[in-house]
Write a protein that holds these residues in place. Structure first.
Motif, mmCIF file in Angstrom:
data_model
loop_
_atom_site.group_PDB
_atom_site.id
_atom_site.type_symbol
_atom_site.label_atom_id
_atom_site.label_comp_id
_atom_site.label_asym_id
_atom_site.label_seq_id
_atom_site.Cartn_x
_atom_site.Cartn_y
_atom_site.Cartn_z
ATOM 1 N N ARG A 18 0.832 -1.208 0.000
ATOM 2 C CA ARG A 18 0.000 0.000 0.000
ATOM 3 C C ARG A 18 0.866 1.257 0.000
ATOM 4 N N GLN A 50 4.159 1.738 -16.529
ATOM 5 C CA GLN A 50 3.913 0.560 -15.688
ATOM 6 C C GLN A 50 5.205 -0.206 -15.445
ATOM 7 N N SER B 64 -1.822 2.705 -9.624
ATOM 8 C CA SER B 64 -1.553 1.756 -8.529
ATOM 9 C C SER B 64 -2.598 0.648 -8.499
ATOM 10 N N VAL B 66 -4.080 -0.579 -11.163
ATOM 11 C CA VAL B 66 -3.773 -1.445 -12.302
ATOM 12 C C VAL B 66 -2.537 -2.283 -12.027
ATOM 13 N N GLY B 68 -1.292 -3.281 -9.248
ATOM 14 C CA GLY B 68 -1.334 -4.152 -8.080
ATOM 15 C C GLY B 68 -1.178 -5.622 -8.423
ATOM 16 N N HIS B 69 -1.934 -6.085 -9.428
ATOM 17 C CA HIS B 69 -1.867 -7.512 -9.750
ATOM 18 C C HIS B 69 -0.535 -7.841 -10.401
ATOM 19 N N ARG B 70 0.049 -6.893 -11.112
ATOM 20 C CA ARG B 70 1.374 -7.138 -11.738
ATOM 21 C C ARG B 70 2.448 -7.207 -10.662
ATOM 22 N N ALA B 72 1.940 -8.285 -7.638
ATOM 23 C CA ALA B 72 1.757 -9.563 -6.969
ATOM 24 C C ALA B 72 2.323 -10.707 -7.809
ATOM 25 N N ALA B 73 2.232 -10.561 -9.131
ATOM 26 C CA ALA B 73 2.715 -11.616 -10.019
ATOM 27 C C ALA B 73 4.207 -11.524 -10.265
ATOM 28 N N LYS B 76 9.345 -11.490 -6.341
ATOM 29 C CA LYS B 76 9.488 -10.686 -5.141
ATOM 30 C C LYS B 76 10.866 -10.044 -5.119
#
Lengths: 186, 154
Positions: A18, A50, B64, B66, B68-70, B72-73, B76
């Motif tokens: 967050r 992105q 942010s 949009v 988010g899922h990228r 997570a994928a 790390k």
């Protein structure tokens, strides 16, 4: 770096998505408009924006606390834009017709039309500059980074930034004034 | 080396408020009397005004949400492996060097009392003798029994 940025970066490094999301919201438009005017393509600029934040998220453990987050982010964005330009093999000239930063003038009052046309000519002249001149002007005039910050983004000395900006302005003035008719070709 | 007029580099930095105090004062004095530089300052100032008039480009949506899922994928973020610096090996190196030096010194000392000519290499090997360097049996008064010597030349 702003205090808020530094707190958000620290929380992001600790694994708080967050906090990173808030960093994205704070800096997304700056990154987008920079890569848009570097590449001239809105679709590609969206992808690059992105990609920039994804790379920043992955590289957070390597971020040095003494570096400003914003300049570090622009370093990543700049590298991504230059990689795209190299892949395009269009490092020198982008025809006006291919540009996406140019807003087509809409029919309206003469003065508004003239102003929009003039801005379109500036945008086109900017895109015709070599990337190394275009980027310093964008970072200075649009993003309003200081010479020290620009030097950090480009990984050059401040003296180099100073001379490069001056030459870029002179080159842009030359193109723009010819395009608007304010300067003869003779 | 100062530029010839128009002093574009100086004027450009002046416009950006990136000149030092002395440089700025000097240029201001120059601008008061140089038409070419005055015109250049006006041109660069006008260009800045054109930039200010450019439309501000925005993404137009919350990236942010949009991204988010990228995130997570995406793999790390991993901390960079610790970089070993040569200074970290210093204690080990110093210790090894000290041990070797001590052995050489003590071995040399043992050979000094033997009366014989010992090749430096053999003297160095004295540390491996059955009678350890520095032991009570070391020195000319101590002769190892043939069975214990094991073929070590002196």
């Amino acid at each position: 770096m702003t205090t808020q940025d530094s707190l958000l970066v620290q929380r992001s490094r600790d694994g708080d998505p967050r906090a990173f999301g808030e960093l994205v919201r704070r800096h997304q438009d700056g990154v987008f408009r920079f890569v848009l005017r570097m590449t001239g393509s809105r679709d590609e600029a969206m992808d690059l924006t992105q990609d920039t934040f994804i790379k920043a998220w992955q590289a957070l453990p390597r971020w040095e606390p003494q570096a400003q987050f914003r300049t570090w982010l622009f370093q990543i964005a700049r590298n991504a834009a230059l990689d795209l330009l190299r892949r395009r093999e269009a490092l020198r000239f982008v025809p006006l017709e291919d540009g996406a930063g140019f807003i087509a003038p809409q029919p309206g009052p003469d003065e508004q039309f003239a102003q929009r046309q003039r801005l379109g000519l500036l945008d086109a002249a900017l895109r015709q500059l070599p990337p190394e001149q275009r980027e310093v002007l964008l970072l200075r005039e649009i993003e309003q980074l200081s010479y020290a910050q620009i030097a950090a983004v480009l990984q050059v000395q401040e003296g180099t930034v100073k001379s490069r900006i001056a030459r870029a302005r002179a080159a842009l003035l030359d193109r723009f004034e010819r395009a608007t008719g304010e300067r003869d070709d003779v | 080396m100062s530029e010839s007029c128009p002093r574009t580099i100086e004027i450009s930095a002046y416009l950006d408020d990136e000149l030092g105090v002395a440089e700025r004062t000097q240029l201001q004095a120059h601008l008061a009397g140089c038409e070419r530089c005055g015109v250049q300052l006006a041109r660069l100032g006008a260009l800045r005004a054109e930039f200010r008039a450019l439309p501000e480009e925005r993404l137009g949506f919350d990236l942010s949400a949009v991204i988010g899922h990228r995130l997570a994928a995406a793999p790390k973020p991993r901390a960079a492996p610790p970089r070993w610096r040569w200074r970290q090996f210093m204690p080990i190196g110093l210790g090894a060097g000290a041990a070797l030096s001590l052995g050489l010194v003590m071995g040399t000392g043992l050979m000094a009392g033997s009366g014989g000519v010992a090749a430096p290499r053999v003297a160095a090997l004295a540390v491996f003798d059955p009678a350890a360097p520095g032991s009570l049996c070391a020195g000319s008064g101590c002769r190892a029994r043939p069975a214990a010597v094991g073929g070590v030349a002196r």
